[in-house]
Design an enzyme around this catalytic site. Structure first.
Site, short mmCIF file in Angstrom:
data_model
loop_
_atom_site.label_atom_id
_atom_site.label_comp_id
_atom_site.label_asym_id
_atom_site.label_seq_id
_atom_site.Cartn_x
_atom_site.Cartn_y
_atom_site.Cartn_z
N GLU A 70 1.28 -0.25 -4.98
CA GLU A 70 0.25 0.72 -5.31
C GLU A 70 0.91 2.09 -5.39
O GLU A 70 1.14 2.74 -4.38
CB GLU A 70 -0.86 0.75 -4.25
CG GLU A 70 -1.97 1.72 -4.59
CD GLU A 70 -2.39 2.64 -3.45
OE1 GLU A 70 -3.39 3.33 -3.59
OE2 GLU A 70 -1.71 2.68 -2.41
N ASP A 95 0.82 -1.20 0.00
CA ASP A 95 0.00 0.00 0.00
C ASP A 95 0.87 1.27 0.00
O ASP A 95 1.90 1.32 0.66
CB ASP A 95 -0.89 -0.01 1.27
CG ASP A 95 -1.82 1.18 1.32
OD1 ASP A 95 -2.63 1.32 0.39
OD2 ASP A 95 -1.74 1.97 2.28
#
Ligand code: CA
Length: 491
Positions: free
Chosen positions: A262, A232
């Protein structure tokens, strides 16, 4: 080797009644059956607040729904045992599990502590806005409910670079950088320096922190048997740390460990710069392609499909591309809302699922629908996943030669019976294209598995067929035997 297809097994508003892990276990066989090979599960550890937190507000990375913390034992998705059972069920059906890893920040501190910090300009974090002042920082993480099980590490302000809350002034519009701290340099340059995203920003340059995050990763792999990571918010984390962490996990586990970053940015050059920084040790979500699909879907036909793949991760870095149509951030009502218009979703999925490059990621909300925002499941999505799994093999011949209709063929290979296909995508009117599928199909009949109408295309002696597509849709032509198989498996 079968083509890989990843599914993101959650959407933002998925039920908060601690039932997702149970659903995973119940659905594992079904997902494997229609061709899913990898599943990305949401953050599995206790979030800082709110029963229904999706999980990105990470509180205790060791609490997978095991300890009475933040008012309850389970996370939004269930308990630790249910999580482990879900992973086991996926493994029993040959599906690999990708865990969602939030290392950038922590939220929901157990207590405040006094620390020295200065205010920085929220829109340019390299610019100071005050001298050092005393703040009351939300940086005490003792995890009393866990009582030191798995790790004794206690977090204090020296383990963080900054926070966005001072409990003395109670202002939430400021960003505070702790005394003697610097933002990491190898992060996104947006906002002057984008190390800080939210909450208490973890200082990965701190040796104790680094060791703890490496220990935690090893613990997580051993404890849950996960097979890969979705990392993330990597644009806010030191690139050299990410490379070190991922490399360490692969070395420790001896497994290939798919690692997906990401990095939310629409420019492939920025993503290329990042891939270079991490030494190509991870793959990235193809955000530029997502935006192009979104733009095309709202252009009402005024979009040059010949250019659709230009400047995408798929095209420029094919070995590092995780293609997707939408996700929990782009769905309606969310932070990065940029939902692909429903009438082009099928076209978008055909494109990512049937291309030879990239690992496509199917969104839970597109497979099952999103009741909260009344989005319906995308018709024929399962069929397309099956086609990818069973028939999308062999040399690809591109026909990216028309403003409104593009396509490609796959010749098939010997390993996959009846493999090979002809794909056409239209963003406006209907049309046709003569395409080469291979001389091995001479005389064979092809049918479009996206439609129930049994229209036929017979392949000529040179290996060409004259394939058609309806307006604003996808046509997926496969050889008759494959078509029959797909129809049988549809329900
Ligand atoms: Ca950071």
């Amino acid at each position: 080797m079968a083509n890989r297809t990843l599914i993101q097994y959650f959407e933002w508003y998925v039920s908060g009644h601690h039932v997702l892990w149970k659903k995973c276990k119940a659905q594992a066989a079904r997902l494997a059956e229609f061709g899913i090979t990898d599943v990305w599960l949401p953050p599995a550890y206790k979030a800082g607040f709110l029963e229904d937190n999706v999980g990105y507000a990470a509180y205790d990375l060791y609490d997978l729904g095991e300890f009475n913390q933040k008012g309850m034992i389970p996370t939004k998705y269930g308990t630790k045992d249910e999580y482990l059972e879900a992973i086991q069920a996926f493994h029993e059906h040959g599906i690999e599990v990708i865990a969602d890893i939030v290392m950038n920040h922590k939220l929901g501190a157990d207590a405040f502590e006094e620390a020295e910090a200065k205010c920085v300009n929220p829109s340019n974090r390299m610019q100071d806005q005050s001298d050092l002042i005393k703040i009351s920082a939300p940086t005490v993480f003792d995890f009393p409910g866990r009582g030191g099980k798995y790790s004794n590490f206690k977090w204090r302000y020296e383990h963080f670079t900054g926070v966005d809350w001072d409990n003395y002034s109670k202002r939430s519009d400021r960003i505070y950088q702790f005394a003697n701290k610097k933002w990491a340099e190898d992060v996104s340059g947006e906002m002057g320096n984008y190390d800080f995203l939210m909450g208490a920003d973890v200082d990965v340059s701190n040796e104790e922190v680094k060791e703890e995050l490496l220990n935690w990763g090893k613990w997580y792999m051993d404890f849950t048997k996960i097979d890969g990571f979705r990392l993330d918010a990597v644009k806010h984390i030191s690139a050299s740390f990410i490379k070190e962490w991922v490399t360490h996990m692969r070395k420790t586990s001896g497994k290939e460990m798919l690692a997906i970053g990401e990095y939310w940015h629409g420019d492939v050059r920025e993503l290329g710069r990042y891939l270079n920084q991490v030494d190509y040790s991870i793959s990235l979500f193809d955000v530029p392609l997502h935006y192009k699909l979104r733009d095309m879907s709202y252009a009402e036909g005024h979009y040059d499909m010949r250019r659709l793949l230009d400047d995408s991760v798929l095209k420029v870095y094919p070995n590092h591309a995780i293609t997707f149509v939408d996700n929990h951030d782009s769905q309606p009502g969310q932070a990065l809302e940029s939902f692909v218009n429903v009438w082009m979703k099928q076209v978008a999925y055909a494109l990512i699922l049937l291309h030879k490059d990239g690992i496509p990621c199917v969104f839970y909300g597109d497979l099952y629908g999103i009741p909260a925002t009344r989005n319906i499941p995308i018709p024929r999505l399962r069929t397309m996943i099956r086609v990818r799994h069973d028939y999308a093999y062999g040399t690809q011949h591109d026909y990216m030669d028309d403003y409104h209709i593009i396509g490609w063929t796959r010749e098939g290979d010997d390993m996959h019976p009846y493999s090979g296909l002809a794909l056409l995508l239209s963003n406006q009117g209907q049309g046709a294209k003569r395409m080469y599928v291979g001389k091995q199909f001479a005389g064979k009949v092809f049918r479009d598995c996206m439609r129930k109408i049994r229209e036929e295309v017979v392949i000529d002696l040179e290996g060409f067929g004259y394939f058609t597509v309806q307006g604003a849709s996808a046509a997926v032509w496969v050889v008759e035997e494959a078509y029959e198989q797909l129809i049988i498996n549809e329900d």
